[in-house]
Design a protein around this motif. Structure first.
Motif, PDB file in Angstrom:
ATOM      1  N   GLY A 113       0.778  -1.229   0.000  1.00 64.18           N
ATOM      2  CA  GLY A 113       0.000   0.000   0.000  1.00 64.18           C
ATOM      3  C   GLY A 113       0.810   1.280   0.000  1.00 64.18           C
ATOM      4  N   ASP A 114       2.116   1.182  -0.190  1.00 64.09           N
ATOM      5  CA  ASP A 114       2.969   2.374  -0.177  1.00 64.09           C
ATOM      6  C   ASP A 114       3.369   2.729  -1.614  1.00 64.09           C
ATOM      7  N   LYS A 115       2.508   3.434  -2.291  1.00 63.52           N
ATOM      8  CA  LYS A 115       2.732   3.748  -3.701  1.00 63.52           C
ATOM      9  C   LYS A 115       3.899   4.723  -3.884  1.00 63.52           C
ATOM     10  N   ILE A 116       4.083   5.634  -2.948  1.00 63.74           N
ATOM     11  CA  ILE A 116       5.163   6.618  -3.061  1.00 63.74           C
ATOM     12  C   ILE A 116       6.523   5.928  -2.990  1.00 63.74           C
ATOM     13  N   ALA A 117       6.693   5.046  -2.001  1.00 58.94           N
ATOM     14  CA  ALA A 117       7.953   4.308  -1.878  1.00 58.94           C
ATOM     15  C   ALA A 117       8.148   3.366  -3.062  1.00 58.94           C
ATOM     16  N   ALA A 118       7.051   2.822  -3.574  1.00 55.49           N
ATOM     17  CA  ALA A 118       7.138   1.920  -4.726  1.00 55.49           C
ATOM     18  C   ALA A 118       7.651   2.671  -5.950  1.00 55.49           C
ATOM     19  N   ARG A 119       7.147   3.869  -6.147  1.00 51.45           N
ATOM     20  CA  ARG A 119       7.590   4.667  -7.289  1.00 51.45           C
ATOM     21  C   ARG A 119       9.072   5.001  -7.166  1.00 51.45           C
ATOM     22  N   GLN A 120       9.510   5.375  -5.987  1.00 51.34           N
ATOM     23  CA  GLN A 120      10.919   5.704  -5.777  1.00 51.34           C
ATOM     24  C   GLN A 120      11.801   4.484  -6.038  1.00 51.34           C
ATOM     25  N   ALA A 121      11.381   3.335  -5.526  1.00 46.80           N
ATOM     26  CA  ALA A 121      12.157   2.113  -5.748  1.00 46.80           C
ATOM     27  C   ALA A 121      12.200   1.768  -7.235  1.00 46.80           C
ATOM     28  N   PHE A 122      11.064   1.928  -7.896  1.00 48.99           N
ATOM     29  CA  PHE A 122      11.009   1.654  -9.341  1.00 48.99           C
ATOM     30  C   PHE A 122      11.993   2.534 -10.093  1.00 48.99           C
ATOM     31  N   LEU A 123      11.958   3.836  -9.822  1.00 47.51           N
ATOM     32  CA  LEU A 123      12.811   4.772 -10.560  1.00 47.51           C
ATOM     33  C   LEU A 123      14.291   4.504 -10.318  1.00 47.51           C
ATOM     34  N   GLU A 124      14.647   4.121  -9.099  1.00 42.94           N
ATOM     35  CA  GLU A 124      16.055   3.834  -8.794  1.00 42.94           C
ATOM     36  C   GLU A 124      16.539   2.610  -9.568  1.00 42.94           C
ATOM     37  N   VAL A 125      15.730   1.563  -9.557  1.00 44.34           N
ATOM     38  CA  VAL A 125      16.118   0.343 -10.274  1.00 44.34           C
ATOM     39  C   VAL A 125      16.115   0.596 -11.783  1.00 44.34           C
ATOM     40  N   TYR A 126      15.115   1.326 -12.256  1.00 40.75           N
ATOM     41  CA  TYR A 126      15.009   1.583 -13.692  1.00 40.75           C
ATOM     42  C   TYR A 126      16.207   2.394 -14.189  1.00 40.75           C
ATOM     43  N   ALA A 127      16.620   3.381 -13.424  1.00 42.41           N
ATOM     44  CA  ALA A 127      17.776   4.191 -13.820  1.00 42.41           C
ATOM     45  C   ALA A 127      19.020   3.326 -13.954  1.00 42.41           C
ATOM     46  N   ARG A 128      19.205   2.410 -13.029  1.00 39.26           N
ATOM     47  CA  ARG A 128      20.381   1.527 -13.072  1.00 39.26           C
ATOM     48  C   ARG A 128      20.311   0.566 -14.258  1.00 39.26           C
ATOM     49  N   LEU A 129      19.143  -0.019 -14.474  1.00 36.87           N
ATOM     50  CA  LEU A 129      19.015  -1.009 -15.547  1.00 36.87           C
ATOM     51  C   LEU A 129      19.145  -0.379 -16.929  1.00 36.87           C
ATOM     52  N   THR A 130      18.553   0.788 -17.124  1.00 37.48           N
ATOM     53  CA  THR A 130      18.665   1.443 -18.436  1.00 37.48           C
ATOM     54  C   THR A 130      20.083   1.965 -18.670  1.00 37.48           C
ATOM     55  N   LYS A 131      20.741   2.400 -17.596  1.00 39.50           N
ATOM     56  CA  LYS A 131      22.132   2.833 -17.743  1.00 39.50           C
ATOM     57  C   LYS A 131      23.002   1.665 -18.197  1.00 39.50           C
ATOM     58  N   ASP A 132      22.787   0.503 -17.590  1.00 41.05           N
ATOM     59  CA  ASP A 132      23.555  -0.688 -17.974  1.00 41.05           C
ATOM     60  C   ASP A 132      23.256  -1.086 -19.416  1.00 41.05           C
ATOM     61  N   ALA A 133      21.984  -1.024 -19.798  1.00 48.66           N
ATOM     62  CA  ALA A 133      21.596  -1.400 -21.157  1.00 48.66           C
ATOM     63  C   ALA A 133      22.217  -0.462 -22.177  1.00 48.66           C
ATOM     64  N   ARG A 134      22.210   0.815 -21.878  1.00 45.05           N
ATOM     65  CA  ARG A 134      22.775   1.785 -22.820  1.00 45.05           C
ATOM     66  C   ARG A 134      24.288   1.662 -22.892  1.00 45.05           C
ATOM     67  N   ALA A 135      24.912   1.369 -21.765  1.00 47.08           N
ATOM     68  CA  ALA A 135      26.363   1.178 -21.777  1.00 47.08           C
ATOM     69  C   ALA A 135      26.747  -0.013 -22.638  1.00 47.08           C
ATOM     70  N   ALA A 136      25.853  -0.995 -22.711  1.00 52.13           N
ATOM     71  CA  ALA A 136      26.100  -2.182 -23.530  1.00 52.13           C
ATOM     72  C   ALA A 136      25.583  -2.021 -24.956  1.00 52.13           C
ATOM     73  N   GLY A 137      25.010  -0.849 -25.262  1.00 51.92           N
ATOM     74  CA  GLY A 137      24.485  -0.613 -26.600  1.00 51.92           C
ATOM     75  C   GLY A 137      23.248  -1.429 -26.913  1.00 51.92           C
ATOM     76  N   GLN A 138      22.434  -1.693 -25.899  1.00 55.85           N
ATOM     77  CA  GLN A 138      21.252  -2.531 -26.088  1.00 55.85           C
ATOM     78  C   GLN A 138      20.017  -1.670 -26.337  1.00 55.85           C
ATOM     79  N   LEU A 139      19.358  -1.941 -27.456  1.00 60.29           N
ATOM     80  CA  LEU A 139      18.079  -1.298 -27.723  1.00 60.29           C
ATOM     81  C   LEU A 139      16.999  -1.936 -26.851  1.00 60.29           C
ATOM     82  N   ALA A 140      15.919  -1.205 -26.663  1.00 56.55           N
ATOM     83  CA  ALA A 140      14.826  -1.716 -25.848  1.00 56.55           C
ATOM     84  C   ALA A 140      14.168  -2.920 -26.519  1.00 56.55           C
ATOM     85  N   VAL A 141      13.852  -3.912 -25.719  1.00 54.71           N
ATOM     86  CA  VAL A 141      13.116  -5.085 -26.181  1.00 54.71           C
ATOM     87  C   VAL A 141      11.795  -5.118 -25.425  1.00 54.71           C
TER      88      VAL A 141
END
Length: 224
Positions: A113-141
């Motif tokens: 029931g904590d949507k605010i904390a969920a959004r923050q956790a999502f954004l933190e993980v998403y930033a890391r994962l997309t950074k890794d994907a871009r560093a590897a030259g990976q297009l979105a799948v």
């Protein structure tokens, strides 16, 4: 990975782009940049360099090119707006692997029931994962998460196919089938006539003609 002839073409484009914006780049320097860009398709790199020619003044850098590559990864807030739809199990969602995995990390907080904390956790993980994907030259799948509400499923999947995010073959089994067209006219059959529908094949028409004969109906009454 770019083929050899595509890498040669990219070297030419880098040198030419630098010249257009008032910079200079030696082919040897361009070749080094190519090694960092070789994981992207040439079409995406051509578009990024075209954007550089329109927007840059005086200096062409690897960072400037990378910023302009359309790699298909949605912006963080856009990714969150897509992911939050998955909270409704009836909804069909089309998302990238990074969006899906970030949602998985945020889901326990959503369930608590904590949507605010969920959004923050999502954004933190998403930033890391997309950074890794871009560093590897990976297009979105993109992948589809199929919800149980069939009425809203088609529109979501068809939009994804139209946008090039999914191939039709990937989602065909989840799309609603068109209503079946009867091979014969059921109203005419009730009246004792065997009439093929306009969509019936020649083979079906022949079989219906045989049926009409068995039923004692004149073969002329089988619609042509």
């Amino acid at each position: 990975m770019l083929a050899d002839h595509e890498q040669d073409r990219l070297v030419e484009l880098l040198v030419a782009t630098a010249e257009v914006i008032g910079d200079q780049m030696r082919p040897t320097a361009a070749a080094f940049i190519v090694t960092d860009l070789a994981g992207y398709p040439l079409s995406a790199l051509e578009k990024a360099l075209a954007a550089c020619r329109r927007e840059l003044k005086g200096r062409l850098s690897l960072a400037a090119i990378l910023e302009r590559i359309d790699d298909g990864h949605p912006a963080p807030n856009e990714a969150w707006s897509i992911a939050i739809r998955a909270a409704d199990e009836s909804a069909t969602v089309v998302w990238t692997e990074q969006t899906r995995d970030s949602w998985t990390a945020a889901l326990p907080l959503i369930e608590a029931g904590d949507k605010i904390a969920a959004r923050q956790a999502f954004l933190e993980v998403y930033a890391r994962l997309t950074k890794d994907a871009r560093a590897a030259g990976q297009l979105a799948v993109h992948h589809a998460s199929i919800g149980f509400d069939a009425s809203g499923r088609d529109a979501v999947l068809q939009r994804a196919v139209a946008a090039g995010q999914l191939a039709h073959d990937q989602v065909a089994e989840h799309l609603a089938l068109p209503p079946a067209t009867p091979a014969f006219n059921p109203v005419a059959l009730l009246a004792g006539r065997v009439e093929a529908s306009p969509e019936a094949s020649a083979r079906t028409r022949a079989r219906l003609a045989e049926l009409a004969e068995l039923l004692g109906a004149p073969s002329a009454k089988v619609a042509a």
